[in-house]
Design a protein around this motif. Structure first.
Motif, short mmCIF file in Angstrom:
data_model
loop_
_atom_site.label_atom_id
_atom_site.label_comp_id
_atom_site.label_asym_id
_atom_site.label_seq_id
_atom_site.Cartn_x
_atom_site.Cartn_y
_atom_site.Cartn_z
N UNK A 54 53.35 124.18 -11.39
CA UNK A 54 52.40 125.04 -10.45
C UNK A 54 51.38 125.53 -11.56
N UNK A 55 51.54 124.65 -13.11
CA UNK A 55 50.60 125.23 -14.01
C UNK A 55 51.74 126.59 -15.35
N UNK A 56 52.85 126.39 -14.75
CA UNK A 56 53.10 127.91 -15.77
C UNK A 56 53.87 126.55 -16.72
N UNK A 57 54.88 128.00 -17.41
CA UNK A 57 56.08 127.31 -17.95
C UNK A 57 57.46 128.64 -18.13
N UNK A 58 58.14 127.49 -18.02
CA UNK A 58 59.23 128.26 -18.17
C UNK A 58 60.07 128.42 -19.90
N UNK A 59 61.10 129.36 -20.08
CA UNK A 59 60.83 129.36 -20.80
C UNK A 59 63.45 129.88 -20.68
N UNK A 60 64.16 129.54 -21.90
CA UNK A 60 65.35 129.62 -21.74
C UNK A 60 64.75 130.96 -22.53
N UNK A 61 65.97 131.78 -22.07
CA UNK A 61 66.12 132.91 -22.10
C UNK A 61 66.53 133.84 -23.50
N UNK A 62 67.05 132.74 -24.06
CA UNK A 62 67.51 132.56 -26.34
C UNK A 62 65.99 132.48 -27.09
N UNK A 63 65.22 131.49 -26.22
CA UNK A 63 64.05 131.36 -27.41
C UNK A 63 62.70 131.81 -26.63
N UNK A 64 63.11 132.72 -26.03
CA UNK A 64 62.32 133.26 -25.25
C UNK A 64 61.46 134.76 -26.32
N UNK A 65 60.35 134.65 -26.97
CA UNK A 65 59.47 135.48 -27.96
C UNK A 65 59.81 134.99 -28.93
N UNK A 66 60.62 133.36 -29.53
CA UNK A 66 60.26 132.77 -30.50
C UNK A 66 59.85 131.47 -30.73
N UNK A 67 59.90 131.00 -29.04
CA UNK A 67 59.21 129.56 -29.53
C UNK A 67 58.17 129.40 -28.44
N UNK A 68 57.46 128.32 -28.83
CA UNK A 68 56.23 128.08 -27.63
C UNK A 68 55.74 126.64 -27.70
N UNK A 69 55.16 126.75 -25.76
CA UNK A 69 55.49 124.81 -25.75
C UNK A 69 53.42 125.13 -25.68
N UNK A 70 53.36 123.52 -25.54
CA UNK A 70 52.04 123.86 -25.44
C UNK A 70 51.93 122.54 -25.27
N UNK A 76 48.45 112.87 -23.95
CA UNK A 76 49.69 112.67 -23.67
C UNK A 76 50.55 113.16 -24.31
N UNK A 77 50.67 114.70 -25.06
CA UNK A 77 51.54 114.95 -25.58
C UNK A 77 51.60 116.39 -26.09
N UNK A 78 53.27 116.64 -25.48
CA UNK A 78 53.35 118.00 -25.90
C UNK A 78 54.52 119.03 -27.43
N UNK A 79 54.16 119.94 -28.04
CA UNK A 79 54.43 120.46 -28.49
C UNK A 79 55.44 121.39 -28.74
N UNK A 80 56.55 122.08 -29.62
CA UNK A 80 57.19 123.32 -28.87
C UNK A 80 57.47 123.76 -30.51
N UNK A 81 56.39 124.71 -30.94
CA UNK A 81 56.43 125.81 -31.91
C UNK A 81 57.99 126.54 -32.35
N UNK A 82 58.37 126.67 -33.37
CA UNK A 82 59.39 127.19 -33.15
C UNK A 82 59.39 128.33 -34.03
N UNK A 83 59.59 129.56 -33.82
CA UNK A 83 59.65 130.69 -34.83
C UNK A 83 60.59 131.14 -34.99
N UNK A 84 60.79 131.96 -36.20
CA UNK A 84 62.33 132.69 -36.31
C UNK A 84 63.17 132.39 -36.28
#
Length: 116
Positions: A54-70, A76-84
């Motif tokens: 549907x065009x949204x993104x889901x996150x695991x509870x333990x990473x919400x607010x710290x990780x960002x998917x783009x 044809x590439x995805x990224x995962x920015x992982x902070x803290x």
């Protein structure tokens, strides 16, 4: 046959950041989504972050607010920015590729270790 190539893992200290990449090749599907999962030793594979059909993104509870998917659709590439990052984020990180009515494909994984 879809091939997925992950990169960007490594050793980082607690509180640090990493950026993972996953490039898909051979897809040929006009509709598909990709996401990130991880598996720590002795644990089941779990969702980290994933795009939905549907065009949204889901996150695991333990990473919400710290990780960002783009994503970069042109590459044809995805990224995962992982902070803290925390020691409990230590795991092998896998990307996957899903298309309606098709097999789910997985990459070989990239190790992320968070330790001082």
């Amino acid at each position: 046959q879809v091939q997925l190539a992950e990169s960007g893992g490594g050793l980082v200290q607690p509180g640090g950041s990493l950026r993972l990449s996953c490039a898909a090749s051979g897809s040929g599907f006009s509709v598909y989504v990709m996401g990130w999962y991880r598996q720590a030793p002795g644990k089941q594979r779990e969702l980290v972050a994933a795009f939905t059909f549907s065009g949204n993104s889901n996150y695991g509870d333990s990473v919400k607010g710290r990780f960002t998917i783009s994503r970069d659709n042109a590459k044809n590439t995805i990224y995962l920015q992982m902070n803290n990052l925390k020691p409990e984020d230590t795991a092998v990180y896998y990307c996957n590729h899903r298309a309606p009515g098709r097999n789910t494909y997985w990459g070989q994984g990239t190790q992320v270790t968070v330790s001082s």
